[in-house]
Design an enzyme around this catalytic site. Structure first.
Site, PDB file in Angstrom:
ATOM      1  N   MET A 245      14.998  53.719 -19.376  1.00  0.00           N
ATOM      2  CA  MET A 245      14.337  52.855 -18.392  1.00  0.00           C
ATOM      3  C   MET A 245      12.843  52.643 -18.654  1.00  0.00           C
ATOM      4  SD  MET A 245      17.013  52.135 -16.850  1.00  0.00           S
ATOM      5  CE  MET A 245      16.722  51.315 -15.290  1.00  0.00           C
TER       6      MET A 245
ATOM      7  N   HIS B 286      22.691  45.921 -22.612  1.00  0.00           N
ATOM      8  CA  HIS B 286      22.300  45.368 -21.317  1.00  0.00           C
ATOM      9  C   HIS B 286      23.544  44.834 -20.595  1.00  0.00           C
ATOM     10  CE1 HIS B 286      19.622  43.742 -18.326  1.00  0.00           C
ATOM     11  NE2 HIS B 286      20.388  42.676 -18.315  1.00  0.00           N
TER      12      HIS B 286
ATOM     13  N   GLY C 208      24.011  58.652 -18.454  1.00  0.00           N
ATOM     14  CA  GLY C 208      24.375  58.855 -19.859  1.00  0.00           C
ATOM     15  C   GLY C 208      25.835  58.620 -20.176  1.00  0.00           C
ATOM     16  N   SER C 209      26.501  57.754 -19.421  1.00  0.00           N
ATOM     17  CA  SER C 209      27.914  57.500 -19.752  1.00  0.00           C
ATOM     18  C   SER C 209      28.050  56.789 -21.094  1.00  0.00           C
ATOM     19  CB  SER C 209      28.613  56.707 -18.637  1.00  0.00           C
ATOM     20  OG  SER C 209      28.110  55.398 -18.561  1.00  0.00           O
ATOM     21  N   ASN C 210      27.069  55.956 -21.442  1.00  0.00           N
ATOM     22  CA  ASN C 210      27.108  55.316 -22.765  1.00  0.00           C
ATOM     23  C   ASN C 210      26.829  56.331 -23.872  1.00  0.00           C
ATOM     24  OD1 ASN C 210      27.509  52.217 -22.749  1.00  0.00           O
ATOM     25  ND2 ASN C 210      26.247  52.636 -20.944  1.00  0.00           N
TER      26      ASN C 210
HETATM   27  C1  GRF Z   1      24.110  50.683 -18.500  1.00  0.00           C
HETATM   28  O1  GRF Z   1      24.715  49.772 -17.635  1.00  0.00           O
HETATM   29  C2  GRF Z   1      23.265  49.981 -19.533  1.00  0.00           C
HETATM   30  O2  GRF Z   1      23.747  48.723 -19.879  1.00  0.00           O
HETATM   31  C3  GRF Z   1      21.955  49.836 -18.812  1.00  0.00           C
HETATM   32  O3  GRF Z   1      21.809  51.025 -18.081  1.00  0.00           O
HETATM   33  C4  GRF Z   1      23.098  51.557 -17.766  1.00  0.00           C
HETATM   34  C5  GRF Z   1      23.102  52.980 -18.221  1.00  0.00           C
HETATM   35  O4  GRF Z   1      24.248  53.677 -17.815  1.00  0.00           O
HETATM   36  N1  GRF Z   1      20.889  49.562 -19.753  1.00  0.00           N
HETATM   37  P1  GRF Z   1      24.574  55.111 -18.425  1.00  0.00           P
HETATM   38  O5  GRF Z   1      23.332  55.990 -18.196  1.00  0.00           O
HETATM   39  O6  GRF Z   1      24.867  54.940 -19.885  1.00  0.00           O
HETATM   40  O7  GRF Z   1      25.738  55.622 -17.653  1.00  0.00           O
END
Ligand code: GRF
Length: 196
Positions: A89, A108, A11-13
Site C-alpha cells: 500500500m 490491481h 497476503g492472500s496473493n
Molecule cells: C488485492 O486485491 C490486490 O489486487 C490489491 O490489494 C489486494 C491485496 O490482497 N493490490 P492480499 O493482501 O493479497 O490478500
C-alpha cells in the site's frame, strides 16, 4: 529468477505465489518478503513458509529516501531479479524504480485504466459497471499507470453483493498472478533478463 514479494496486509496473493512456487509452477525462488506494516497477517504466512522478511514502515525511517535505500540494500543482499507487489500500500519512489527498471510488477483488482487507486473493487461496484477484472502491470511513478502485462475480465452478476464481487476478483488474482510470474520467469531464464 530471484523474487521479492512486497505486501502490507492479508497476503492472500503472497500465499498463492508461495504455493505455486512450492508446486513447481513458477521457475523462481522467493528470496524474501518486504512488509511496511508490523501488524500485517502476511508476516505469519512468511514465518510459516520460512521466508526471510524485512519489516519497516517509512514512518520508522528518518525519511522516505532512507526507507527506500534500506529496502534496496536488503534486496541487493538477496540478489533480487523481480519485485512483485501484492497488496503493497505504498507508492514506490525514484530510488527503487531506477534501481529496478521494468523489474517491478503489481496486481490491481480492476480493469485498468478504470478504477485505479486503493479501492478498485468497491469503486467498480459502486459505479454499477457490468464488467470488471484484474490487471497485472509494470510499476512506474504513477498510481496504477504502468504498462499492462495481462488482464482478465469478469462479468458482474446483477445480484452480487460487494463481498461476492471481492471473492470472485480474488479468485482470479490467485490464479492469474502465478501464471504471469511464471511467464516472466520463463522469459528471464531464456534470455537472462525480463527486460524486453
Ligand atoms: C488485492 O486485491 C490486490 O489486487 C490489491 O490489494 C489486494 C491485496 O490482497 N493490490 P492480499 O493482501 O493479497 O490478500
Amino acid at each position: 529468477m530471484n523474487l521479492a514479494l512486497f505486501a502490507s496486509g492479508n497476503g492472500s496473493n503472497v500465499q498463492a505465489i508461495i504455493d505455486a512456487v512450492k508446486a513447481g509452477k513458477i521457475a523462481g525462488n522467493i528470496k524474501c518478503i518486504v512488509c511496511d506494516n508490523s501488524k500485517a497477517y502476511v508476516i505469519n504466512r512468511a514465518k510459516e513458509a520460512g521466508i526471510d522478511t524485512f519489516i519497516l514502515s517509512p514512518k520508522d525511517s528518518p525519511s522516505r529516501q532512507a526507507w527506500e535505500l534500506e529496502i534496496i540494500k536488503y534486496l541487493k543482499a538477496h540478489k533480487v531479479d523481480l519485485i512483485i507487489l501484492a497488496g503493497f500500500m505504498r507508492i514506490l519512489g525514484a530510488n527503487l524504480l531506477n534501481h529496478y527498471p521494468k523489474k517491478i510488477i503489481n496486481i490491481h483488482p480492476s480493469l485498468l485504466p478504470a478504477f485505479p487507486g486503493r479501492q478498485g473493487i468497491q469503486d467498480a461496484y459502486n459505479a454499477g459497471v457490468k464488467e470488471s477484472g484484474v490487471t497485472i502491470h509494470y510499476v512506474d511513478e504513477g498510481i496504477d499507470t504502468g504498462e499492462i502485462i495481462a488482464q482478465k475480465r469478469l462479468q458482474i452478476q446483477p445480484e452480487w453483493t460487494l463481498e461476492e464481487l471481492e471473492n470472485n476478483i480474488h479468485q482470479i488474482e490467485h490464479s492469474l498472478y502465478p501464471k504471469v510470474i511464471q511467464q516472466l520467469a520463463k522469459e528471464f531464464n531464456e534470455k537472462g533478463s525480463n527486460v524486453k
